[in-house]
Design a protein around this motif. Structure first.
Motif, PDB file in Angstrom:
ATOM      1  N   LEU A 354       0.822  -1.206   0.000  1.00 24.83           N
ATOM      2  CA  LEU A 354       0.000   0.000   0.000  1.00 24.83           C
ATOM      3  C   LEU A 354       0.858   1.259   0.000  1.00 24.83           C
ATOM      4  O   LEU A 354       0.477   2.281  -0.591  1.00 24.83           O
ATOM      5  CB  LEU A 354      -0.942  -0.015   1.207  1.00 24.83           C
ATOM      6  N   MET A 355       2.001   1.230   0.661  1.00 20.64           N
ATOM      7  CA  MET A 355       2.909   2.375   0.636  1.00 20.64           C
ATOM      8  C   MET A 355       3.314   2.714  -0.792  1.00 20.64           C
ATOM      9  O   MET A 355       3.344   3.881  -1.197  1.00 20.64           O
ATOM     10  CB  MET A 355       4.164   2.079   1.466  1.00 20.64           C
ATOM     11  N   THR A 357       1.709   2.248  -3.474  1.00 22.16           N
ATOM     12  CA  THR A 357       0.626   2.806  -4.301  1.00 22.16           C
ATOM     13  C   THR A 357       0.605   4.333  -4.221  1.00 22.16           C
ATOM     14  O   THR A 357      -0.065   4.981  -5.035  1.00 22.16           O
ATOM     15  CB  THR A 357      -0.751   2.265  -3.856  1.00 22.16           C
ATOM     16  N   GLN A 358       1.316   4.906  -3.256  1.00 20.43           N
ATOM     17  CA  GLN A 358       1.316   6.348  -3.066  1.00 20.43           C
ATOM     18  C   GLN A 358       2.515   7.035  -3.716  1.00 20.43           C
ATOM     19  O   GLN A 358       2.730   8.238  -3.489  1.00 20.43           O
ATOM     20  CB  GLN A 358       1.290   6.667  -1.561  1.00 20.43           C
ATOM     21  N   VAL A 359       3.308   6.327  -4.502  1.00 21.62           N
ATOM     22  CA  VAL A 359       4.462   6.956  -5.147  1.00 21.62           C
ATOM     23  C   VAL A 359       3.985   8.000  -6.160  1.00 21.62           C
ATOM     24  O   VAL A 359       2.917   7.862  -6.762  1.00 21.62           O
ATOM     25  CB  VAL A 359       5.352   5.912  -5.856  1.00 21.62           C
ATOM     26  N   HIS A 360       4.777   9.051  -6.320  1.00 23.14           N
ATOM     27  CA  HIS A 360       4.495  10.077  -7.319  1.00 23.14           C
ATOM     28  C   HIS A 360       5.825  10.503  -7.926  1.00 23.14           C
ATOM     29  O   HIS A 360       6.905  10.053  -7.494  1.00 23.14           O
ATOM     30  CB  HIS A 360       3.745  11.258  -6.703  1.00 23.14           C
ATOM     31  N   THR A 363       8.594  11.560  -5.527  1.00 26.91           N
ATOM     32  CA  THR A 363       8.991  10.706  -4.411  1.00 26.91           C
ATOM     33  C   THR A 363      10.514  10.603  -4.347  1.00 26.91           C
ATOM     34  O   THR A 363      11.166  10.311  -5.349  1.00 26.91           O
ATOM     35  CB  THR A 363       8.391   9.297  -4.560  1.00 26.91           C
ATOM     36  N   THR A 472       5.028   6.275 -13.281  1.00 32.31           N
ATOM     37  CA  THR A 472       4.545   6.354 -11.896  1.00 32.31           C
ATOM     38  C   THR A 472       3.151   5.753 -11.769  1.00 32.31           C
ATOM     39  O   THR A 472       2.865   4.997 -10.823  1.00 32.31           O
ATOM     40  CB  THR A 472       4.526   7.817 -11.424  1.00 32.31           C
ATOM     41  N   ASN A 473       2.274   6.064 -12.725  1.00 31.35           N
ATOM     42  CA  ASN A 473       0.923   5.513 -12.709  1.00 31.35           C
ATOM     43  C   ASN A 473       0.951   4.002 -12.888  1.00 31.35           C
ATOM     44  O   ASN A 473       0.183   3.264 -12.250  1.00 31.35           O
ATOM     45  CB  ASN A 473       0.098   6.160 -13.822  1.00 31.35           C
ATOM     46  N   ALA A 476       2.104   2.433  -9.584  1.00 35.08           N
ATOM     47  CA  ALA A 476       1.021   2.457  -8.600  1.00 35.08           C
ATOM     48  C   ALA A 476       0.014   1.337  -8.884  1.00 35.08           C
ATOM     49  O   ALA A 476      -0.466   0.656  -7.968  1.00 35.08           O
ATOM     50  CB  ALA A 476       0.326   3.812  -8.611  1.00 35.08           C
ATOM     51  N   TRP A 480      -1.132  -1.682  -6.441  1.00 31.33           N
ATOM     52  CA  TRP A 480      -2.524  -1.868  -6.039  1.00 31.33           C
ATOM     53  C   TRP A 480      -2.911  -3.340  -6.216  1.00 31.33           C
ATOM     54  O   TRP A 480      -3.560  -3.933  -5.341  1.00 31.33           O
ATOM     55  CB  TRP A 480      -3.452  -0.976  -6.860  1.00 31.33           C
ATOM     56  N   SER A 483      -1.182  -5.266  -3.564  1.00 30.84           N
ATOM     57  CA  SER A 483      -1.828  -5.081  -2.256  1.00 30.84           C
ATOM     58  C   SER A 483      -2.985  -6.053  -2.079  1.00 30.84           C
ATOM     59  O   SER A 483      -3.186  -6.621  -0.992  1.00 30.84           O
ATOM     60  CB  SER A 483      -2.330  -3.646  -2.111  1.00 30.84           C
TER      61      SER A 483
END
Length: 519
Positions: A354-355, A357-360, A363, A472-473, A476, A480, A483
């Motif tokens: 889950l961490m 999934t928050q990459v941008h 980061t 990045t997308n 993520a 997901w 996860s």
């Protein structure tokens, strides 16, 4: 489910065990290393041999042959004795390595890689089955942790060694290097490994089971590799592979229920802990390969890291995996308890996924490394317990087939996980490029399959931004999906029965009192 008496584990000195283990560890390293060592050499191989259109089969042939042969080698060990079949698999692997190094064209290379993979299937399951017969489960954790540490080491060291060999010698030495190491392992096993041949009856081999296994496993791996990439999901090729996979799997199950010596005794799955451990093995394979395959994409294409040192980028994940495996091995040996560790591992793995999934695009490397530490601990807390629970859940008589099934599920998880996550990554990357850069983004997708990180900075600013957001997308999306798989692993781990590890004896009251007084 028949239980194994402690008498089936004769006492062996630590020196004897360590001597045997030295050969087993070299063998395991060889099998795992050849999954990754060839990667950096592929461009040079194509330059020498040609056949770019067949490049993916250099990897697929090895992985597929390994998966198919795993169950067969495990059962042959049950029938003919582990020492002889294990040594035969080493010899076959070394022959395949030598022939692969001598290949003169791409078709020869692919064929010999498949031969090498057939031997590798026996190496992996042989090590686990021998360890399962050599040492009682209660004492096995402290030794098995070393073997679990080999997997991340091979994933990290393979690209580094392969790149160094390719740059400083010849790509052929990526295969020749197996020969001296394999000879050492073979010699060590010959002189130090002595196990009883437990099967005294008439030997029959389940050839029909092996044949149907080869078909449905091959169809399933190819389905995972080709669907949505080389062929559309609704194409006749993919539909045919799906039909073959389902049909021959049904035939395989029917055959295994009727033959006297099935290649996969289905009754082992009647043991709840064994069936759950198999599910965990599948998820672990998926999580490991997904992270190892796609994290470098983000680090190279978005963060600008060097492709040459891409293996080093995974250190923050690999070290926690090793540490967790070693710690859990010691703790299970001291306490005889194992159930709590996969529960902890499943929870940590879910959090780690889950961490990510928050990459941008902004980061930092430090933040990404911290995410990798969490992910590594989660995987490490699952690897060792899943194998130990599987070994503890089968009789010595079925140890080879049981370990073959567990290894097979992990291999299939690695293959299918990489393919499915790859489809998610590619789809999200393509959609983002199209949305942000229009026709220019579509053109980048068509011509950028081999886009090296070194030329990213030469692209127009709009394309660079679109590519960064697309990667990045895609990452993520991969996590997901990961996860969801990790959450399934956590839920599965809650249903393990808390059973005592075979061979474990709690300290006597007077021994405990002596320990307290000593303190």
């Amino acid at each position: 489910m028949p239980q194994v008496d402690d008498e089936e584990f004769p006492h062996r000195s630590s020196r004897e065990i360590i001597t045997v283990m030295s050969g087993l560890m070299i063998t395991m390293l060889l099998a795992m290393l050849d999954n990754t060592i060839v990667g950096p050499a592929l461009p040079t191989i194509v330059g020498d041999l040609g056949g770019l259109q067949h490049l993916s089969w250099v990897l697929t042939a090895y992985t597929l042959a390994t998966a198919i042969s795993t169950l067969l080698w495990g059962k042959l060990g049950d029938l003919f004795g582990r020492r002889g079949t294990f040594m035969a698999s080493i010899v076959l692997f070394l022959i395949g390595s030598a022939l692969t190094g001598m290949s003169q064209n791409m078709m020869e290379l692919i064929g010999f890689r498949a031969l090498q993979g057939l031997g590798a299937g026996g190496l992996i399951v042989g090590v686990m089955a021998i360890l399962g017969e050599l040492i009682p489960p209660a004492e096995r954790g402290k030794y098995q942790g070393l073997f679990m540490a080999i997997m991340p080491l091979a994933m990290l060291g393979g690209p580094l060694i392969g790149g160094w060999i390719t740059d400083n010698a010849s790509w052929r030495w990526a295969f020749y290097v197996n020969i001296p190491l394999g000879a050492i392992a073979l010699t060590t096993v010959w002189f130090t490994l002595h196990l009883p041949h437990r099967n005294k009856g008439k030997v029959t081999i389940d050839w029909w089971g092996a044949g149907t296994l080869a078909v449905w496993a091959s169809a399933l791996v190819l389905l995972g590799s080709w669907a949505g990439t080389q062929y559309a999901w609704g194409s006749w090729q993919i539909v045919l592979l799906a039909v073959l996979a389902v049909g021959f799997f049904a035939a395989f199950v029917a055959i295994e229920q009727r033959v006297d010596e099935p290649i996969l005794p289905l009754h082992v799955f009647a043991n709840r802990n064994f069936a759950l451990a198999g599910a965990l093995a599948f998820v672990i394979g998926m999580a490991m390969m997904g992270a190892a395959a796609y994290l470098p994409q983000f680090q190279q294409l978005v963060q600008g890291a060097s492709a040459t040192n891409s293996g080093l980028l995974l250190l923050p994940m690999m070290f926690p995996m090793i540490i967790a495996s070693l710690i859990i091995g010691q703790m299970t040996t001291r306490t005889g308890k194992i159930r709590i560790f996969p529960i902890i591992g499943g929870a940590i793995l879910t959090i780690g996924m889950l961490m990510f999934t928050q990459v941008h695009v902004d980061t930092t490397k430090l933040m990404l490394s911290s995410f990798m530490v969490v992910l590594g601990f989660g995987i490490g807390c699952l690897m060792q317990p899943s194998m130990l629970i599987a070994q503890n859940s089968v009789s010595i008589r079925d140890m080879g087939a049981g370990m073959g099934a567990s290894t097979f599920l992990r291999t299939m998880g690695m293959s299918l996980g990489t393919a499915i996550l790859g489809t998610v990554y590619t789809t999200r990357l393509t959609d983002t490029l199209s949305d942000r850069a229009g026709a220019a983004g579509d053109q980048l997708v068509k011509g950028g399959a081999q886009l090296p990180p070194s030329v990213i900075h030469t692209l127009p600013a709009q394309l660079q931004d679109a590519l960064h957001h697309g990667v990045t997308n895609g990452i993520a999306g991969v996590f997901w999906a990961g996860s969801a798989a990790a959450l399934i692993a956590f839920v599965v781990s809650l249903f393990f029965k808390d059973v005592k590890l075979k061979g474990f004896s709690a300290p006597a009251p007077e021994q405990k009192a002596a320990e307290v007084n000593a303190v």
